[in-house]
Design a protein around this motif. Structure first.
Motif, PDB file in Angstrom:
ATOM      1  N   MET A  38       6.804 -28.360  32.344  1.00 16.73           N
ATOM      2  CA  MET A  38       6.573 -28.365  30.907  1.00 16.73           C
ATOM      3  C   MET A  38       7.474 -27.325  30.244  1.00 16.73           C
ATOM      4  N   HIS A  39       7.967 -27.650  29.100  1.00 20.79           N
ATOM      5  CA  HIS A  39       8.921 -26.798  28.406  1.00 20.79           C
ATOM      6  C   HIS A  39       8.212 -25.592  27.775  1.00 20.79           C
ATOM      7  N   HIS A  40       8.863 -24.419  27.843  1.00 23.03           N
ATOM      8  CA  HIS A  40       8.286 -23.227  27.225  1.00 23.03           C
ATOM      9  C   HIS A  40       8.780 -23.083  25.808  1.00 23.03           C
ATOM     10  N   GLU A  41       7.951 -22.510  24.995  1.00 23.03           N
ATOM     11  CA  GLU A  41       8.390 -22.233  23.632  1.00 23.03           C
ATOM     12  C   GLU A  41       8.275 -20.745  23.428  1.00 23.03           C
ATOM     13  N   ILE A  42       9.285 -20.038  23.880  1.00 24.92           N
ATOM     14  CA  ILE A  42       9.172 -18.591  23.870  1.00 24.92           C
ATOM     15  C   ILE A  42       9.994 -18.023  22.725  1.00 24.92           C
ATOM     16  N   SER A  43       9.451 -17.027  22.098  1.00 25.96           N
ATOM     17  CA  SER A  43      10.256 -16.367  21.093  1.00 25.96           C
ATOM     18  C   SER A  43      10.153 -14.871  21.285  1.00 25.96           C
TER      19      SER A  43
ATOM     20  N   LEU B 199      -5.047 -24.391  23.395  1.00 27.80           N
ATOM     21  CA  LEU B 199      -5.473 -25.296  24.451  1.00 27.80           C
ATOM     22  C   LEU B 199      -6.537 -26.256  23.929  1.00 27.80           C
ATOM     23  N   LEU B 200      -6.420 -27.502  24.352  1.00 26.13           N
ATOM     24  CA  LEU B 200      -7.491 -28.463  24.114  1.00 26.13           C
ATOM     25  C   LEU B 200      -7.854 -29.021  25.481  1.00 26.13           C
TER      26      LEU B 200
ATOM     27  N   VAL C  57      -6.313 -31.768  27.918  1.00 32.16           N
ATOM     28  CA  VAL C  57      -6.073 -32.905  27.052  1.00 32.16           C
ATOM     29  C   VAL C  57      -4.673 -32.702  26.483  1.00 32.16           C
ATOM     30  N   ALA C  58      -4.476 -31.558  25.862  1.00 29.81           N
ATOM     31  CA  ALA C  58      -3.142 -31.178  25.407  1.00 29.81           C
ATOM     32  C   ALA C  58      -3.106 -29.659  25.335  1.00 29.81           C
TER      33      ALA C  58
ATOM     34  N   ASP D 214      10.583 -52.271  18.745  1.00 29.64           N
ATOM     35  CA  ASP D 214       9.139 -52.385  18.524  1.00 29.64           C
ATOM     36  C   ASP D 214       8.646 -50.958  18.301  1.00 29.64           C
ATOM     37  N   THR D 215       8.511 -50.540  17.031  1.00 34.11           N
ATOM     38  CA  THR D 215       8.247 -49.121  16.752  1.00 34.11           C
ATOM     39  C   THR D 215       6.932 -48.650  17.358  1.00 34.11           C
ATOM     40  N   ARG D 216       5.935 -49.501  17.288  1.00 30.39           N
ATOM     41  CA  ARG D 216       4.633 -49.124  17.830  1.00 30.39           C
ATOM     42  C   ARG D 216       4.735 -48.860  19.341  1.00 30.39           C
ATOM     43  N   ARG D 217       5.388 -49.770  20.029  1.00 31.17           N
ATOM     44  CA  ARG D 217       5.565 -49.647  21.469  1.00 31.17           C
ATOM     45  C   ARG D 217       6.366 -48.364  21.794  1.00 31.17           C
ATOM     46  N   CYS D 218       7.451 -48.153  21.015  1.00 28.81           N
ATOM     47  CA  CYS D 218       8.278 -46.961  21.256  1.00 28.81           C
ATOM     48  C   CYS D 218       7.447 -45.687  21.101  1.00 28.81           C
ATOM     49  N   SER D 219       6.632 -45.636  20.027  1.00 29.62           N
ATOM     50  CA  SER D 219       5.763 -44.468  19.820  1.00 29.62           C
ATOM     51  C   SER D 219       4.850 -44.260  21.019  1.00 29.62           C
ATOM     52  N   GLN D 220       4.302 -45.360  21.504  1.00 29.67           N
ATOM     53  CA  GLN D 220       3.390 -45.254  22.649  1.00 29.67           C
ATOM     54  C   GLN D 220       4.101 -44.699  23.878  1.00 29.67           C
ATOM     55  N   VAL D 221       5.323 -45.171  24.110  1.00 27.80           N
ATOM     56  CA  VAL D 221       6.052 -44.695  25.295  1.00 27.80           C
ATOM     57  C   VAL D 221       6.349 -43.199  25.165  1.00 27.80           C
ATOM     58  N   ILE D 222       6.771 -42.770  23.967  1.00 29.83           N
ATOM     59  CA  ILE D 222       7.033 -41.330  23.777  1.00 29.83           C
ATOM     60  C   ILE D 222       5.754 -40.541  24.016  1.00 29.83           C
ATOM     61  N   THR D 223       4.641 -41.056  23.488  1.00 32.52           N
ATOM     62  CA  THR D 223       3.371 -40.356  23.695  1.00 32.52           C
ATOM     63  C   THR D 223       3.067 -40.221  25.188  1.00 32.52           C
ATOM     64  N   LYS D 224       3.321 -41.309  25.925  1.00 25.16           N
ATOM     65  CA  LYS D 224       3.072 -41.245  27.368  1.00 25.16           C
ATOM     66  C   LYS D 224       3.957 -40.196  28.033  1.00 25.16           C
ATOM     67  N   LEU D 225       5.241 -40.177  27.623  1.00 23.32           N
ATOM     68  CA  LEU D 225       6.154 -39.180  28.197  1.00 23.32           C
ATOM     69  C   LEU D 225       5.676 -37.759  27.877  1.00 23.32           C
ATOM     70  N   LEU D 226       5.291 -37.575  26.607  1.00 23.77           N
ATOM     71  CA  LEU D 226       4.822 -36.246  26.215  1.00 23.77           C
ATOM     72  C   LEU D 226       3.550 -35.885  26.970  1.00 23.77           C
ATOM     73  N   TYR D 227       2.699 -36.879  27.188  1.00 22.47           N
ATOM     74  CA  TYR D 227       1.469 -36.632  27.949  1.00 22.47           C
ATOM     75  C   TYR D 227       1.817 -36.133  29.345  1.00 22.47           C
ATOM     76  N   LEU D 228       2.750 -36.854  30.003  1.00 21.24           N
ATOM     77  CA  LEU D 228       3.132 -36.464  31.364  1.00 21.24           C
ATOM     78  C   LEU D 228       3.680 -35.041  31.393  1.00 21.24           C
ATOM     79  N   LEU D 229       4.606 -34.746  30.458  1.00 18.05           N
ATOM     80  CA  LEU D 229       5.200 -33.407  30.431  1.00 18.05           C
ATOM     81  C   LEU D 229       4.123 -32.366  30.176  1.00 18.05           C
ATOM     82  N   ASN D 230       3.177 -32.700  29.285  1.00 14.93           N
ATOM     83  CA  ASN D 230       2.105 -31.771  28.964  1.00 14.93           C
ATOM     84  C   ASN D 230       1.185 -31.522  30.146  1.00 14.93           C
ATOM     85  N   GLN D 231       1.089 -32.526  31.026  1.00 11.90           N
ATOM     86  CA  GLN D 231       0.239 -32.344  32.209  1.00 11.90           C
ATOM     87  C   GLN D 231       0.968 -31.577  33.296  1.00 11.90           C
TER      88      GLN D 231
END
Lengths: 185, 888
Positions: free
Chosen positions: A1-6, A19-20, A28-29, B42-59
């Protein structure tokens, strides 16, 4: 995960993370704005510790607060969602509580008052945008929940129509309405 | 659900139903990301894919460099869509990917277009993204837009530009500083957050210019700041200015105090609290200045909001450390917080009360705390125990109720750290409050009857062995000790055997009974237990009831005068290379380098109770010993007694840097000159030090070891050895000249010329002083060590030290003069005290142990008097110590 450091000077109030988590302490996020937790493992360990130390407290009616590993954590729970904001040990506790309130209100509004894990996951894009509008690399960007939700809500405006002042205020009005209803209930 | 790969928990069925990310997997999502390349988005689909990517990175998922680059390029295609929601997700994704410089170029034009859009949200977000990913070169291109954005009428846009400016100031200060005028204008914005961001940036631009900050604070404190967050910032900046300017010496007024006080009446709690906190943290704050801040904090104590109560009680807790009287007004509100739901608040309230409470409130307080203790976590309990310990030392007359409290909580459930904190506290109370001794020891005895921690049991048994025999009725402890032999594990049994032996040695009437018990231990199934029993039965003079002789007492009670870590190192070395002759205990170096002893009287440091052991010494003495014994000329000098700290003989930044280490042997001293040549164009050869010892009559030079070559920046040593009368602490002054042949060096090749020039370089003088003959060596229990030293060896005298700067300065001067080890933290003099006792221990040359008690007093004219009492194993050494002081 990317850091947001300043590398900010100490005078400026800063947030170390937001945190959520769900009711089992799972992500969750989350957003980290400090290099205190350099690895994902360190972040997970911190989340676990925050979750277990606060789990048994009642933070449903009012924001609660705890010192953890020499940092201040303010938090609030609703349904199966746990909201946390962490700051420096000597940070103004009320400033952190204000950020938490903005976070909490903002999420409540974008989820149209159905604040639970299922809604949060189904609208994760909105939640992530909320995070993005609250804090920018540690600096508090906005603390007013309805403004945060207003910025995020522009998301749902129809295609190709440039956002006018009016549509923002409509969104805000809708958001405020939700908030009011939740207070009356 | 057809998700065979997902592990399914029975009790998680509900979740399976609703998580849209269930079974999500990076590879599949990256495949899905191909939709970004579709000609018909398909903007809706694209948004969903980005959300999934962000979810993965966030996890915590990570993308490889190649994957990240692919995603990045695909995402840039999405700029062609006009969908605002999708665009927001694109912004998020770009920030998350933190593209490299050559990738940034791809999106620059799209982002710059968005920066000029009519839509506020586009402008604001494009600024944030671009400033986040850009480097300096691009910044000059967009600078014009950013300056405009700072004064944009839309707060979202202005804030985005200002916050970006705060970040950019770290990397491109010269550019951001050019925006001062715009930022200054933004400080006047009607939008709260814009004002906050502008003020933060303006201050950071000016922070190195004291005058400018002063001006900023002066003008803004007159009142144009509306935003609470900005007001908090201004309070912080104001405190800074106050710190730097100090109090007006004429009026005694503090500049800007009125502003801080005014903020206490602000409508936002955040601001009120920031101001109150700032006031309590003013340096040398007066009671008058504190009062209004304490008053608002007191109001917060009864707030319905936990955060507010917490903030207030935490701040008051800090104030109580320095100004306990100022906080006493809040005691009633504080007491009601003991039952606060939030245990952090309750603990802070209790520890504050313990600091501010007076003698009469102790009993009531203890009653309240007892109820509270059962439902808080160990970490809080430890804080409370520590606060109670200091309270007891403050009100020794109240020891009974405090000791009772400690013994009660000792019986309850708790982890090791908590129990240790309690035991340590009881031990300290026993040491410091004589009346508390007997009851304290009995509490400890009861505790070890049912103690699950071996470490604590052995420590208590050891302590009991030292203290128990000196009580009025030592026999009552025997039962508890012998129970350990019957009931516990081998480690505790061995400890109990040693404790029994100590009772036997000191209490003659108990001896026959102890012998019976010790003999039973001969049949223990553990080697160590049997060995100890055998050893003690023999040393105590098996069977006969005679007075135990001094050597045995020394063996049982004397502290090993060797740091354990040194002993460990020496033993390891011995085992690595075993010699014919047995290991010699005297070969172990005794010098303790670091001095961190239990400092129970130093207010800022935690008492360490039972485990008061010296910290690990550094191995510098070892290194010196090895170095010297490798030089044949000095090999016959015998064992190194002490090496001094290096004494500088040159000023800093001179051509040649030289310091000296004084090595003391029984009949010799060796001066080790550490030389460094700081001139790259020179190499020195045949380096020696010519020593003039005419002011050191008892010393005769017996040899030198020159230094062959001293190249640039490579430290090396030359030595000079002197003979001196055996065992005598001869002192004297030595003047030194560095003599050498200097050769020019070609810095490019590093080669020296063949011919050199003789030259000399004057060094500073130094002295061999009495302290060089005394080793710093701690004892674990000064009182015991003192009592075990022959009173006949004691020499006492009084000295006037003349007017001194302070008591602490006088104490320190004597410690340095004697070069001995301060014990039990007594080198720390509490501020404002009129008298002080300092305990020192050391070893005098010839391996003679010395203990010193210094009692100081200071009067109104700063005249310091000192009483010096010395005990040592040799009374002539006691006299020598007095001579050092008398001539010092």
């Amino acid at each position: 995960m990317h850091h947001e450091i300043s590398g900010l000077s100490n005078d400026c109030p800063t947030v170390k993370n937001i945190l959520l988590l769900d009711s089992e302490g799972k992500r969750v996020a989350v957003r980290y704005y400090s290099d205190d937790w350099p690895t994902n493992a360190a972040k997970l360990a911190y989340e676990k510790s925050v979750f277990t130390k606060t789990q048994k407290t009642n933070a449903r009616a009012e924001a609660e607060i705890i010192i953890l590993e020499n940092r201040i954590v303010v938090y609030r729970f609703v349904q199966d969602l746990h909201f946390f904001v962490t700051g420096e040990d000597d940070e103004n506790e009320l400033m952190l509580a204000t950020v938490l309130q903005g976070f909490f209100d903002g999420v409540t509004l974008v989820l149209r008052n159905n604040v639970d894990l299922r809604e949060a996951l189904e609208n994760l894009d909105l939640i992530l945008l909320c995070f993005d509008e609250i804090v920018d690399r540690g600096i508090v960007l906005e603390t007013d929940g309805s403004i945060i939700a207003g910025k995020v809500a522009s998301h749902s405006i129809d295609d190709n129509s440039p956002l006018s002042e009016q549509t923002i205020s409509q969104a805000l009005a809708a958001a405020r309405e939700h908030l009011t209803r939740s207070l009356l209930r | 659900m057809a998700q065979p790969l997902v592990k399914k928990d029975d009790d998680r069925d509900d979740e399976v139903d609703y998580s849209p990310f269930l079974g999500i997997e990076k590879g599949a999502v990256l495949q899905e990301a191909r939709v970004f390349n579709d000609p018909q988005l398909d903007t809706r689909r694209c948004s969903q894919v980005i959300t999934k990517l962000l979810y993965l990175l966030n996890q915590g998922e990570t993308l490889t460099k190649v994957e990240a680059t692919e995603v990045f390029f695909a995402v840039t295609k999405l700029f062609q869509s006009k969908d605002i929601g999708l665009r927001r997700m694109v912004y998020l994704m770009i920030k998350e990917l933190s593209p490299s410089a050559d990738e940034v170029i791809i999106v620059t034009s799209s982002l710059m277009k968005d920066m000029n859009s009519r839509t506020d949200m586009y402008r604001a977000n494009a600024i944030r993204v671009l400033c986040r990913i850009t480097d300096g070169t691009l910044l000059t291109q967009i600078e014009r837009y950013l300056k405009q954005a700072i004064v944009d009428k839309s707060p979202v846009v202005a804030s985005a530009a200002l916050v970006s400016g705060i970040h950019l100031l770290q990397t491109n200060p010269e550019i951001v500083k050019r925006w001062s005028n715009e930022v200054q204008e933004a400080v006047q914005s009607r939008a709260a957050l814009v004002q906050f961001h502008a003020l933060a940036l303006l201050h950071q631009i000016r922070q190195n210019d004291r005058l400018a900050v002063n001006k900023l604070v002066t003008s803004l404190t007159k009142g144009s700041i509306r935003s609470p967050l900005a007001q908090c910032l201004l309070i912080r900046y104001t405190s800074q200015v106050i710190r730097e300017s100090g109090v007006n010496p004429q009026t005694g007024d503090r500049p800007f105090y009125d502003y801080l006080e005014g903020c206490l009446r602000h409508k936002a709690e955040m601001v009120i609290y920031e101001a109150a906190k700032a006031i309590t943290e003013l340096s040398n704050v007066t009671a008058r200045e504190l009062t209004p801040a304490i008053t608002v904090l007191q109001l917060f104590l009864s707030s319905s909001k936990p955060v507010l109560r917490f903030a207030a009680v935490r701040t008051l807790n800090k104030v109580a450390m320095t100004h306990p009287m100022a906080v006493t007004n809040c005691n009633i509100d504080m007491e009601s917080l003991i039952s606060d739901q939030n245990r952090s608040i309750a603990t802070l309230a209790i520890t504050t009360l313990l600091k501010t409470g007076n003698e009469s409130s102790v009993d009531r307080l203890m009653k309240q705390i007892t109820n509270f203790m059962s439902d808080i976590a160990d970490e809080f309990k430890i804080v409370v125990v520590e606060a109670i310990r200091s309270l007891c030392l403050k009100f020794p007359l109240k020891y009974r109720s405090l000791m009772n409290f400690l013994s009660n909580i000792l019986r309850e459930e708790g982890g090791f750290e908590y129990k240790k904190a309690i035991v340590d506290s009881i031990v300290i109370l026993i040491r410091d409050i004589p009346d508390a001794k007997e009851s304290g020891l009995l509490h400890l005895c009861e505790f070890i009857e049912d103690c699950e921690f071996t470490y604590l049991s052995t420590q208590i048994l050891h302590f009991l062995g030292n203290e128990g025999p000196k009580t009025s009725d030592p026999s009552k402890y025997i039962r508890y000790i012998y129970n350990r032999v019957i009931l516990e594990n081998a480690t505790v049994r061995a400890s109990a055997v040693s404790t029994l032996a100590k009772f036997g040695a000191l209490v003659d009437p108990l001896k026959p009974r102890i012998f019976v018990l010790l003999r039973r231990c001969l049949f223990d199934n553990d080697d160590e237990v049997r060995d100890r029993a055998t050893l003690y039965l023999n040393t105590l003079g098996d069977g006969s009831v005679t007075e135990t002789d001094k050597a045995v007492k020394e063996f049982l009670f004397g502290s090993l005068d060797i740091p354990l870590t040194n002993l460990e190192t020496s033993l390891k070395n011995y085992l690595r290379d075993p010699a014919e002759e047995p290991f010699d205990l005297y070969s172990v170096p005794k010098e303790v380098k670091s001095q961190s002893f239990a400092e129970k009287k130093a207010p800022s440091k935690k008492p360490t109770g039972l485990s008061a052991q010296p910290a690990a010494p550094t191995s510098a003495p070892d290194a010196y010993e090895r170095l010297l014994s490798s030089i044949p000329e000095f090999a016959s000098f015998g064992k190194l007694f002490k090496s001094s700290a290096p004494v500088e003989l040159t000023e800093a930044e001179t051509e040649y840097a030289v310091n000296v280490v004084k090595h003391i042997f029984d009949r010799h001293v060796v001066f080790q000159y550490n030389c460094t040549n700081t001139i790259p164009e020179q190499c020195l050869e045949n380096v020696t030090v010519i020593v003039d010892a005419s002011e050191a009559e008892e010393f005769a030079e017996v040899g030198t070891k020159p230094l062959k070559s001293l190249p640039y920046d490579t430290p090396a040593q030359t030595f000079v050895a002197f003979e001196k009368p055996e065992g005598v602490p001869a002192v004297g002054k030595f003047s030194n000249v560095l003599r050498f042949t200097v050769k020019e060096v070609d810095p490019s090749t590093g080669e020296a010329e063949d011919d050199g020039v003789e030259d000399e370089y004057q060094l500073e003088d130094f002295e061999v002083v009495a302290a060089d003959y005394i080793l710093k060596l701690g004892v674990s229990n000064f009182k015991n060590a003192w009592e075990n030293m022959d009173p006949a060896s004691e020499r006492v005298d009084e000295y006037g030290l003349g007017p001194r700067e302070s008591l602490a300065e006088a104490v320190n001067a004597v410690i340095i003069l004697l070069g001995m080890h301060p014990c039990e933290g007594t080198e720390v003099v509490p501020s404002n005290s009129r008298s002080h006792t300092c305990l020192l221990s050391g070893v005098y040359i010839g391996n003679v142990k010395v203990l010193v008690r210094l009692s100081f007093g200071i009067d109104g004219t700063k005249e310091v008097a000192m009483k010096l009492a010395v005990r040592s194993e040799d009374e002539s050494v006691s006299e020598a110590i007095h001579e050092i002081v008398a001539s010092g």
